[in-house]
Design a protein around this motif. Structure first.
Motif, PDB file in Angstrom:
ATOM      1  N   TYR A  63       6.115   6.085  -7.179  1.00 26.83           N
ATOM      2  CA  TYR A  63       7.118   5.821  -6.151  1.00 26.83           C
ATOM      3  C   TYR A  63       6.583   5.039  -4.956  1.00 26.83           C
ATOM      4  O   TYR A  63       7.363   4.630  -4.102  1.00 26.83           O
ATOM      5  CB  TYR A  63       7.715   7.146  -5.653  1.00 26.83           C
ATOM      6  N   GLY A  64       5.276   4.861  -4.874  1.00 28.84           N
ATOM      7  CA  GLY A  64       4.706   4.130  -3.753  1.00 28.84           C
ATOM      8  C   GLY A  64       4.673   4.909  -2.459  1.00 28.84           C
ATOM      9  O   GLY A  64       4.384   4.369  -1.393  1.00 28.84           O
ATOM     10  N   GLY A  65       4.961   6.201  -2.536  1.00 28.72           N
ATOM     11  CA  GLY A  65       4.944   7.028  -1.338  1.00 28.72           C
ATOM     12  C   GLY A  65       5.151   8.484  -1.686  1.00 28.72           C
ATOM     13  O   GLY A  65       5.559   8.826  -2.801  1.00 28.72           O
ATOM     14  N   ALA A  66       4.868   9.347  -0.722  1.00 26.32           N
ATOM     15  CA  ALA A  66       5.031  10.783  -0.925  1.00 26.32           C
ATOM     16  C   ALA A  66       5.180  11.456   0.431  1.00 26.32           C
ATOM     17  O   ALA A  66       4.756  10.922   1.463  1.00 26.32           O
ATOM     18  CB  ALA A  66       3.836  11.369  -1.664  1.00 26.32           C
ATOM     19  N   VAL A  67       5.815  12.617   0.417  1.00 26.05           N
ATOM     20  CA  VAL A  67       5.974  13.435   1.620  1.00 26.05           C
ATOM     21  C   VAL A  67       5.188  14.722   1.413  1.00 26.05           C
ATOM     22  O   VAL A  67       5.323  15.374   0.367  1.00 26.05           O
ATOM     23  CB  VAL A  67       7.458  13.762   1.884  1.00 26.05           C
ATOM     24  N   VAL A  68       4.349  15.075   2.382  1.00 25.90           N
ATOM     25  CA  VAL A  68       3.568  16.303   2.282  1.00 25.90           C
ATOM     26  C   VAL A  68       3.669  17.086   3.585  1.00 25.90           C
ATOM     27  O   VAL A  68       3.914  16.509   4.645  1.00 25.90           O
ATOM     28  CB  VAL A  68       2.078  16.024   1.970  1.00 25.90           C
ATOM     29  N   VAL A  69       3.474  18.388   3.483  1.00 26.72           N
ATOM     30  CA  VAL A  69       3.379  19.255   4.659  1.00 26.72           C
ATOM     31  C   VAL A  69       1.993  19.875   4.657  1.00 26.72           C
ATOM     32  O   VAL A  69       1.613  20.555   3.688  1.00 26.72           O
ATOM     33  CB  VAL A  69       4.450  20.360   4.641  1.00 26.72           C
ATOM     34  N   VAL A  70       1.233  19.627   5.705  1.00 24.72           N
ATOM     35  CA  VAL A  70      -0.118  20.167   5.812  1.00 24.72           C
ATOM     36  C   VAL A  70      -0.382  20.574   7.255  1.00 24.72           C
ATOM     37  O   VAL A  70       0.346  20.173   8.173  1.00 24.72           O
ATOM     38  CB  VAL A  70      -1.190  19.145   5.365  1.00 24.72           C
ATOM     39  N   ASN A  71      -1.439  21.358   7.464  1.00 25.84           N
ATOM     40  CA  ASN A  71      -1.827  21.707   8.822  1.00 25.84           C
ATOM     41  C   ASN A  71      -2.766  20.631   9.378  1.00 25.84           C
ATOM     42  O   ASN A  71      -2.952  19.574   8.762  1.00 25.84           O
ATOM     43  CB  ASN A  71      -2.462  23.100   8.856  1.00 25.84           C
TER      44      ASN A  71
ATOM     45  N   ASN B  77      -1.385  11.710  -6.517  1.00 28.35           N
ATOM     46  CA  ASN B  77      -1.591  10.406  -7.147  1.00 28.35           C
ATOM     47  C   ASN B  77      -0.391   9.986  -7.987  1.00 28.35           C
ATOM     48  O   ASN B  77      -0.002   8.815  -8.005  1.00 28.35           O
ATOM     49  CB  ASN B  77      -2.848  10.426  -8.015  1.00 28.35           C
ATOM     50  N   GLU B  78       0.186  10.938  -8.703  1.00 27.18           N
ATOM     51  CA  GLU B  78       1.349  10.637  -9.540  1.00 27.18           C
ATOM     52  C   GLU B  78       2.516  10.145  -8.688  1.00 27.18           C
ATOM     53  O   GLU B  78       3.201   9.175  -9.042  1.00 27.18           O
ATOM     54  CB  GLU B  78       1.751  11.887 -10.323  1.00 27.18           C
ATOM     55  N   ALA B  79       2.740  10.794  -7.560  1.00 29.69           N
ATOM     56  CA  ALA B  79       3.818  10.384  -6.662  1.00 29.69           C
ATOM     57  C   ALA B  79       3.571   8.989  -6.107  1.00 29.69           C
ATOM     58  O   ALA B  79       4.483   8.150  -6.066  1.00 29.69           O
ATOM     59  CB  ALA B  79       3.951  11.387  -5.514  1.00 29.69           C
ATOM     60  N   LEU B  80       2.350   8.717  -5.696  1.00 34.30           N
ATOM     61  CA  LEU B  80       2.029   7.421  -5.105  1.00 34.30           C
ATOM     62  C   LEU B  80       2.114   6.303  -6.136  1.00 34.30           C
ATOM     63  O   LEU B  80       2.587   5.200  -5.838  1.00 34.30           O
ATOM     64  CB  LEU B  80       0.637   7.459  -4.479  1.00 34.30           C
TER      65      LEU B  80
ATOM     66  N   ASP C 228      16.326  12.186   1.127  1.00 35.67           N
ATOM     67  CA  ASP C 228      17.002  11.054   1.757  1.00 35.67           C
ATOM     68  C   ASP C 228      16.286   9.733   1.477  1.00 35.67           C
ATOM     69  O   ASP C 228      16.930   8.690   1.318  1.00 35.67           O
ATOM     70  CB  ASP C 228      17.100  11.265   3.270  1.00 35.67           C
ATOM     71  N   LEU C 229      14.946   9.766   1.419  1.00 35.61           N
ATOM     72  CA  LEU C 229      14.173   8.537   1.210  1.00 35.61           C
ATOM     73  C   LEU C 229      13.918   8.229  -0.260  1.00 35.61           C
ATOM     74  O   LEU C 229      13.487   7.132  -0.599  1.00 35.61           O
ATOM     75  CB  LEU C 229      12.819   8.642   1.936  1.00 35.61           C
ATOM     76  N   GLY C 230      14.160   9.210  -1.133  1.00 34.06           N
ATOM     77  CA  GLY C 230      13.874   9.002  -2.551  1.00 34.06           C
ATOM     78  C   GLY C 230      12.387   9.002  -2.853  1.00 34.06           C
ATOM     79  O   GLY C 230      11.941   8.365  -3.812  1.00 34.06           O
ATOM     80  N   LEU C 231      11.627   9.724  -2.045  1.00 38.14           N
ATOM     81  CA  LEU C 231      10.182   9.857  -2.250  1.00 38.14           C
ATOM     82  C   LEU C 231       9.862  11.303  -2.592  1.00 38.14           C
ATOM     83  O   LEU C 231      10.453  12.226  -2.014  1.00 38.14           O
ATOM     84  CB  LEU C 231       9.412   9.448  -0.990  1.00 38.14           C
ATOM     85  N   PRO C 232       8.925  11.552  -3.507  1.00 36.83           N
ATOM     86  CA  PRO C 232       8.625  12.923  -3.905  1.00 36.83           C
ATOM     87  C   PRO C 232       8.052  13.764  -2.765  1.00 36.83           C
ATOM     88  O   PRO C 232       7.267  13.260  -1.952  1.00 36.83           O
ATOM     89  CB  PRO C 232       7.580  12.749  -5.018  1.00 36.83           C
ATOM     90  N   TYR C 233       8.468  15.013  -2.728  1.00 30.53           N
ATOM     91  CA  TYR C 233       7.821  16.013  -1.873  1.00 30.53           C
ATOM     92  C   TYR C 233       6.771  16.685  -2.734  1.00 30.53           C
ATOM     93  O   TYR C 233       7.086  17.273  -3.776  1.00 30.53           O
ATOM     94  CB  TYR C 233       8.846  17.027  -1.369  1.00 30.53           C
ATOM     95  N   VAL C 234       5.506  16.582  -2.332  1.00 32.01           N
ATOM     96  CA  VAL C 234       4.412  17.143  -3.128  1.00 32.01           C
ATOM     97  C   VAL C 234       4.284  18.624  -2.798  1.00 32.01           C
ATOM     98  O   VAL C 234       3.901  19.003  -1.684  1.00 32.01           O
ATOM     99  CB  VAL C 234       3.089  16.408  -2.861  1.00 32.01           C
TER     100      VAL C 234
ATOM    101  N   GLN D 216       0.835  -1.189   0.000  1.00 32.91           N
ATOM    102  CA  GLN D 216       0.000   0.000   0.000  1.00 32.91           C
ATOM    103  C   GLN D 216       0.875   1.247   0.000  1.00 32.91           C
ATOM    104  O   GLN D 216       1.877   1.311   0.716  1.00 32.91           O
ATOM    105  CB  GLN D 216      -0.903   0.000   1.230  1.00 32.91           C
ATOM    106  N   PRO D 217       0.523   2.258  -0.812  1.00 39.73           N
ATOM    107  CA  PRO D 217       1.320   3.487  -0.834  1.00 39.73           C
ATOM    108  C   PRO D 217       1.244   4.201   0.506  1.00 39.73           C
ATOM    109  O   PRO D 217       0.236   4.138   1.202  1.00 39.73           O
ATOM    110  CB  PRO D 217       0.663   4.314  -1.949  1.00 39.73           C
ATOM    111  N   LYS D 218       2.326   4.862   0.860  1.00 38.90           N
ATOM    112  CA  LYS D 218       2.415   5.566   2.132  1.00 38.90           C
ATOM    113  C   LYS D 218       2.469   7.076   1.898  1.00 38.90           C
ATOM    114  O   LYS D 218       3.204   7.551   1.036  1.00 38.90           O
ATOM    115  CB  LYS D 218       3.674   5.135   2.885  1.00 38.90           C
ATOM    116  N   VAL D 219       1.706   7.807   2.680  1.00 36.41           N
ATOM    117  CA  VAL D 219       1.762   9.267   2.663  1.00 36.41           C
ATOM    118  C   VAL D 219       2.381   9.702   3.983  1.00 36.41           C
ATOM    119  O   VAL D 219       1.783   9.515   5.049  1.00 36.41           O
ATOM    120  CB  VAL D 219       0.362   9.887   2.502  1.00 36.41           C
ATOM    121  N   ILE D 220       3.580  10.248   3.920  1.00 36.04           N
ATOM    122  CA  ILE D 220       4.262  10.715   5.128  1.00 36.04           C
ATOM    123  C   ILE D 220       3.876  12.174   5.340  1.00 36.04           C
ATOM    124  O   ILE D 220       4.246  13.058   4.558  1.00 36.04           O
ATOM    125  CB  ILE D 220       5.783  10.566   4.991  1.00 36.04           C
TER     126      ILE D 220
END
Length: 216
Positions: free
Chosen positions: A126-134, A120-123, A60-66, A36-40
Motif C-alpha cells: 500500500y505504500g504506507g501504514a498507520v501504527v500506534v506506538v509509545n 513490511n507487507e503493508a508498506l 479513511d486513507l485506505g492504509l493498513p493499521y498494523v 517512499q513509503p510513509k509510516v504514520i
C-alpha cells in the motif's frame, strides 16, 4: 565541491550535460512512480484515544493499521485479532529473539511490539501504514524511516483520561497507571510533526487528514 562545479562550468561538455540532464529527469520520474513509503505514527499519552483515531484514519486513507502484538491480559470487550494480537510472554520473547519486531517495549502491564513482517507487507502493498506506538517505538521508527515516519502526538487532560476510561469500563488499576505515567509521556509532545489535543474525535480526524494531504 565548489572547485568541481567551477571546473565543470569552465569546460562544458554538451554530451555529458545532456546525459546528466536525462539521468536527473529519469531519477525524478522514478521518484514519482515509486514514492517512499510513509509510516504514520500515532503516539501520545495513554488514554488519549490513539487507537480509535488510528483505526478510523486507516479506514479513511485506505492504509493498513498494523495491529500490535501484546502479552498483557485481554480486557472485557476486547477480541484477539481486532484490538491486539494477544500472545504469551514466552511467544513474545521467542519472536524477540528471532528479531521479528520492528519495535518493541516492555511496560507495566506487558510487552508490546509491531511485527516486521506485518509492517513490511503493508508498506510494500500500500505504500504506507498507520501504527500506534509509545515514545520509544516512535524513536525507533523515526530513526529507521527518517522524515518518511510522520509523527502525530495526541493528548488530553488527566481528567479527560479518567472520565473516558471510566466510561469505557477500564479497570481501576489501568486508569491509575495512565494517570501516573501522564507527566512522563506528555513531555514528549514537542517531538512530533503535528500536535493535537483530542477533544473531539471527528474534528481531530479532519485536522490530521488536512495535515497529511500533501505528505502521503
Amino acid at each position: 565541491m565548489w572547485k568541481w562545479l567551477k571546473g565543470l562550468k569552465a569546460t562544458p561538455d554538451p554530451a555529458r550535460s545532456e546525459t546528466a540532464a536525462t539521468s536527473q529527469a529519469d531519477a525524478l520520474l522514478t521518484d514519482d512512480l515509486h514514492p517512499q513509503p510513509k509510516v504514520i505514527i500515532i503516539t501520545g499519552t495513554s488514554g488519549s484515544g490513539r487507537k480509535s483515531i488510528a483505526k478510523q484514519l486507516s479506514a479513511d486513507l485506505g492504509l493498513p493499521y498494523v495491529l500490535p502484538y501484546t502479552t498483557r491480559a485481554i480486557r472485557a470487550g476486547e477480541r484477539d485479532g481486532e484490538h491486539y494480537r494477544f500472545i504469551t510472554e514466552a511467544d513474545f520473547q521467542a519472536m524477540l529473539s528471532r528479531q521479528e519486531f520492528s519495535e518493541s517495549v516492555r511496560l507495566e502491564r506487558g510487552s508490546y511490539g509491531i511485527a516486521e513482517r506485518d509492517l513490511n507487507e503493508a508498506l510494500e502493498q500500500y505504500g504506507g501504514a498507520v501504527v500506534v506506538v509509545n515514545h520509544e517505538g516512535m524513536q525507533t521508527l523515526r530513526k529507521r524511516f527518517g522524515p518518511q515516519a510522520i509523527r502525530i502526538f495526541l493528548y488530553v487532560t488527566k481528567e479527560d483520561i479518567r472520565l473516558r476510561e471510566e466510561r469505557e469500563g477500564a479497570p481501576a488499576e489501568v486508569v491509575e497507571e495512565y494517570l501516573r505515567n501522564y507527566s512522563e509521556q506528555v513531555i514528549y509532545k514537542k517531538e512530533s510533526d503535528y500536535l493535537l489535543q483530542n477533544l473531539d474525535p471527528a474534528e481531530t480526524l479532519a485536522k490530521i487528514k488536512a495535515f497529511l494531504q500533501d505528505k502521503i
